[in-house]
Write an enzyme that holds these catalytic residues in place. Sequence first.
Site, PDB file in Angstrom:
ATOM      1  N   CYS A  58       0.798  -1.240   0.000  1.00 49.84           N
ATOM      2  CA  CYS A  58       0.000   0.000   0.000  1.00 49.84           C
ATOM      3  C   CYS A  58       0.828   1.288   0.000  1.00 49.84           C
ATOM      4  CB  CYS A  58      -0.999   0.043   1.152  1.00 49.84           C
ATOM      5  SG  CYS A  58      -1.289  -1.495   1.981  1.00 49.84           S
ATOM      6  N   ARG A  72       6.578 -11.227   5.640  1.00 50.21           N
ATOM      7  CA  ARG A  72       6.094 -11.143   7.024  1.00 50.21           C
ATOM      8  C   ARG A  72       6.797 -12.218   7.839  1.00 50.21           C
ATOM      9  NH1 ARG A  72       0.147  -9.767   5.800  1.00 50.21           N
ATOM     10  NH2 ARG A  72       0.505  -8.148   4.233  1.00 50.21           N
ATOM     11  N   GLN A  84       1.054 -10.949  -3.349  1.00 48.03           N
ATOM     12  CA  GLN A  84      -0.384 -10.687  -3.303  1.00 48.03           C
ATOM     13  C   GLN A  84      -0.902 -10.319  -4.688  1.00 48.03           C
ATOM     14  OE1 GLN A  84      -0.136  -7.501  -0.322  1.00 48.03           O
ATOM     15  NE2 GLN A  84      -1.363  -8.794   1.015  1.00 48.03           N
ATOM     16  N   ASP A 106      -2.487  -7.929  -5.545  1.00 48.77           N
ATOM     17  CA  ASP A 106      -2.862  -6.711  -4.841  1.00 48.77           C
ATOM     18  C   ASP A 106      -3.330  -5.603  -5.791  1.00 48.77           C
ATOM     19  OD1 ASP A 106      -3.238  -5.372  -2.517  1.00 48.77           O
ATOM     20  OD2 ASP A 106      -1.131  -5.040  -2.063  1.00 48.77           O
ATOM     21  N   HIS A 156      -4.833  -1.271  -5.331  1.00 48.19           N
ATOM     22  CA  HIS A 156      -5.364  -0.183  -4.503  1.00 48.19           C
ATOM     23  C   HIS A 156      -6.156   0.757  -5.383  1.00 48.19           C
ATOM     24  CE1 HIS A 156      -2.129  -1.822  -2.003  1.00 48.19           C
ATOM     25  NE2 HIS A 156      -3.019  -1.616  -1.048  1.00 48.19           N
ATOM     26  N   LYS A 207     -14.970  -4.353   5.577  1.00 44.88           N
ATOM     27  CA  LYS A 207     -14.297  -5.221   4.606  1.00 44.88           C
ATOM     28  C   LYS A 207     -15.169  -6.400   4.219  1.00 44.88           C
ATOM     29  CE  LYS A 207     -12.241  -8.190   8.060  1.00 44.88           C
ATOM     30  NZ  LYS A 207     -11.118  -8.983   8.485  1.00 44.88           N
ATOM     31  N   HIS A 226      -8.369  -1.392  -0.585  1.00 44.78           N
ATOM     32  CA  HIS A 226      -7.326  -2.404  -0.805  1.00 44.78           C
ATOM     33  C   HIS A 226      -8.057  -3.649  -1.256  1.00 44.78           C
ATOM     34  CE1 HIS A 226      -4.605  -0.385   2.285  1.00 44.78           C
ATOM     35  NE2 HIS A 226      -5.788   0.048   2.647  1.00 44.78           N
TER      36      HIS A 226
HETATM   37 ZN   LIG Z   1      -3.145  -2.442   0.789  1.00 41.22          ZN
END
Ligand SMILES: [Zn+2]
Length: 677
Positions: free
Chosen positions: A358, A387, A405, A407, A409, A492, A538
């Site tokens: 992000c 992580r 991910q 991912d 945004h 979410k 996200h």
């Molecule tokens: Zn994010």
Amino acid sequence: MSMINVTLPDGTINEYAEGITCAEVITDALGRKHGCLAAFVDGVEKDMSTKLSSSCSVVGILSTSEEGIHILRHSAAHLLAQAVTELYPGALPTIGPAIERGFYYDFKMDPITEADLKAIQKKMQFLAKQNAVVERIELNEEDLKSHFEHNPYKMEIINDKLEDGAGSTIYKQGEWYDLCLGPHVPNLSRLMFVKLTSVSSAYWRGDQEREQLVRIYGFVEPTKEALQSTLKNIEEAKKRDHRKLGKDLQLFHIDEEVGQGLILWTPRGSIIRQELQDFISFHLRRQGYSQVFTPHVGKLDLYRTSGHFPYYQESQYPPLVEKDLMKKLADEGCSCSELANLMKSGDIDGYMLKPMNCPHHVKIYSSQARSYRDLPLRLAEFGTVYRWEQSGEISGMTRVRGFTQDDAHLFVTEEQIAEEVLGCIELVQIIFNKLGMTDYRVRVGLRDPDSDKYVGQPEAWDKAEDACRSAAQSLGVEWTEEEGEAAFYGPKIDFVVRDVIGREWQLGTVQVDYNLPERFDLSYKGNDGEMHRPVMIHRAPFGSMERFVGVLIEHFAGKFPTWLTPTQCHIITISEKHKQYAQEVADLLKEKEIRVLVDDGDDTIGKKIRTHRKMQPAYMVILGEGEAENRTVSLRARNGDQVSDLPLDQFIEDLMAEISNKESQPCLVPSQPQSED
Ligand SMILES: [Zn+2]
Ligand SMILES: [Zn+2]
């Protein structure tokens, strides 16, 4: 004698004498074969033997219900402890909970092996047949302690959990008893269908500094049939285990020398990942996403602004320090803990392996002045993050320390949230449907109405929560809303997939965020000429490529649809003479970007088939005399079904269509009534 009114589930109100038990009420209402193990009295779980002293509602708990199964499992754990202490007189029971699919009990005892489980299970069944009544007994503190004097583990629980002077309850079956709040099955014959499955070791209270214990796992079901089907599912789960299949099919590798929880995608596994990424990217482009790339590290200051450092440093790899600075600090005699403190306080900067994508995407947003005309801005990246999972929690591809991910945004105006959340959801639906993952549910995480920890305006939250609800609703699948499950920065949507054997896999999330735009002071110029704050969404609906592929391996049991299969065709020659034709077929297929492998070796055809089927190609293409002469192919499907003399051109055309349509399973060989497996 005074009378009480008992309300039954159908709304009937019956009058009974005070002191009647739940069992008597339920038998009166439903007959003797009611199948209940316990009851809800005014919504609280109680034993069947509970005496009712005032007017209330009573609902029976069936052994097949979620609560019923839990009681069954927990009761079976007691029975296990009774059997173990009778067979091993020195053994001390510690704790024994019901778990997701069964139960376990931890004992302080000499190690045993899986071979010993048979005798313990037999003892449990013997005790179940004796059918002792299970009794709930309330004890004061003194009596309670005298019952468990001999067992320091139970004493520790009593001393830790009970307030001074408070008593508790024990459950007694025959002469044996255990500390417990219940409820329990009314008698032991309910526990006939048990199976002990494994034994392992565990530490008392999960603490490596404390005593090592013996943990015994088992399953229990209300009927013989249910137990058989559970055991069958467990066998099937073992066969589908992605760690095993990943190795057998050469899809990924984990190497201790590289590091725990770090996945090495082998060529075959990389094909699956690349195909999936291409597929997802195709749909992202159609939905107006822009692809970006960002580096694997970022400065600590960036994560100070985002809030990821130092607050979440426990779950991150330690930061990196610039070389010159490191040397200077070393020369000054700076210790490790001083270094950590300097970083924490922000007195020195460093870099971190990124735990999230992000902040990098936020910086792309803020790299230009933005106006309402730029929104929604949708930035997508298959972004790798790191992580620090505890080593005990790392497992295969599903719990790892580095993952990529899917991912993205989205930077949107308040008004655009609903439509954009819906867009995210539609994408998920398309991809799930293509992969035949039709059994899934969504959870909508909302605010806890009693908490004020949330950032953003309450009216904005109301709208965003409504947007999540209606997006979930639009999927036409089971969905639930869960109060208090929202992050402090926004509501979410989570996706949970159920596989063919009933297991649930939590995948990814769509998350509304009012916080990061605030922290990074993001803005856009509205059509009113004023500056406004955008909202971020996200979304990584499949979680990570590692987790998603891990789940897909189990979902397909390694038998991927043709478009995802690493080597789609294994071409096998019957003899030396067909080498040239095999090469020609392979070249034609490769020209069409079909993934092939040729085996023109000397082994017998039977041996070749046995070898190649282990790798689960979509098709084995078998070439011999007739095929070479007539320019045809014979195909063999994974289940052993065959079709012969397909014209080569036709085969290539059909195969290409199957791949480009992303058919859910290979379909060029018609299924035959009798197949090998
Ligand atoms: Zn994010
Ligand atoms: Zn219990």
